[in-house]
Scaffold this active site. Sequence first.
Site, PDB file in Angstrom:
ATOM      1  N   HIS A   1      24.080  33.034 -14.367  1.00 44.47           N
ATOM      2  CA  HIS A   1      25.183  33.703 -15.050  1.00 44.47           C
ATOM      3  C   HIS A   1      26.451  32.839 -15.040  1.00 44.47           C
ATOM      4  CE1 HIS A   1      26.747  37.993 -16.165  1.00 44.47           C
ATOM      5  NE2 HIS A   1      27.256  37.044 -16.945  1.00 44.47           N
ATOM      6  N   ILE A   2      26.388  31.695 -15.714  1.00 45.40           N
ATOM      7  CA  ILE A   2      27.514  30.760 -15.697  1.00 45.40           C
ATOM      8  C   ILE A   2      28.106  30.517 -17.085  1.00 45.40           C
ATOM      9  CG2 ILE A   2      26.655  29.569 -13.649  1.00 45.40           C
ATOM     10  CD1 ILE A   2      25.790  27.282 -15.535  1.00 45.40           C
TER      11      ILE A   2
ATOM     12  N   GLY B   1       0.823  -1.205   0.000  1.00 40.13           N
ATOM     13  CA  GLY B   1       0.000   0.000   0.000  1.00 40.13           C
ATOM     14  C   GLY B   1       0.857   1.256   0.000  1.00 40.13           C
TER      15      GLY B   1
ATOM     16  N   ILE C   1      31.093  37.671 -29.438  1.00 39.39           N
ATOM     17  CA  ILE C   1      30.303  36.617 -28.788  1.00 39.39           C
ATOM     18  C   ILE C   1      29.234  36.081 -29.735  1.00 39.39           C
ATOM     19  CG2 ILE C   1      28.676  36.136 -26.919  1.00 39.39           C
ATOM     20  CD1 ILE C   1      30.294  38.098 -25.208  1.00 39.39           C
TER      21      ILE C   1
END
Length: 315
Positions: free
Chosen positions: A280-281, A110, A151
């Site tokens: 922010h990694i 159960g 970038i």
Amino acid sequence: MALRRLQKIAVTPLNITGGLTSNIQREMSTLPRVYVTRQIPPEGLKILRKSGQVQFELWDSDDIPVPRKELLQKVKGVDGLLCTLTEKIDAELLDAAGPNLKVLSTMSVGFDHLSLDELKKRGGWGTWRTLWLCGYELANSTVGILGLGRIGVAIAERLAPFKVRKFIYTDVAPRPELASAINAEYVSFDELAKQSDFLAVCCALTPETKEICNKNLFSKMKKTSIFINTSRGGVVNQEDLYEALSTGQIAGAGLDVTVPEPLPTNHPLFTLKNCVILPHIASASYTTRDAMSSLAANNLLLGLRGQPMIKELKL
């Protein structure tokens, strides 16, 4: 009646002096922690001991259930919990255990002592489904770049092997030299929004770009579009982004930057299944951070000597 003491069971052998060697201690400290809420039949404990896969603590009683207060203390930070029908596994207990809890095993047929709704909320995989965790492919897609600099070019270079059909970009003015490296087409801001299947924000945060990604932009994007921001949180109106995501105006978002950073975990964006947020990694590698600190230090020394800096922002 006195409560039986809690036993800590070692799963690694003792050395001849009766103590644990430093190596064994280190190994044990890395093993998943498990709490066993009752003195279960010996075969189960034997399996746990011999597995070498866990370190576990046991409430050493078969006739006295572990007191609730004791249970809430002992489950803190555990990776696994082995319980019986006498323990109520509810929101209070799951909150006490915390995010490390990966497995709950009950010695019962159960499961009425388990709060299934609470368990589902906390990351249960459920069953495999045909459209489970599906997203949109980069292959044959149009990738838009807002702010084409080094970038933006680097992102496009990494995405190109995924068979992106077309790169487009917008900036304060066309940048043909950079664009030629990725075969990107200059378009207007509105066209960038309309055409992009994936829109990557790479621009600097300036008075002109502050909250430039707002309902005006999101309203022009495709309902299947993915919005990605790795620049600065301030370029996005987060309330407008929440609205776009929650209403299905756009399909999803990936954010490495927010306002503030890190974003409080009770922020509405965290309630959305179609929004992934990181603290922010994007530059979080030892090599990159070392290079950043070296550049900053060398710029400082050059500036103090009155010499041109390696990277200098012209005011």
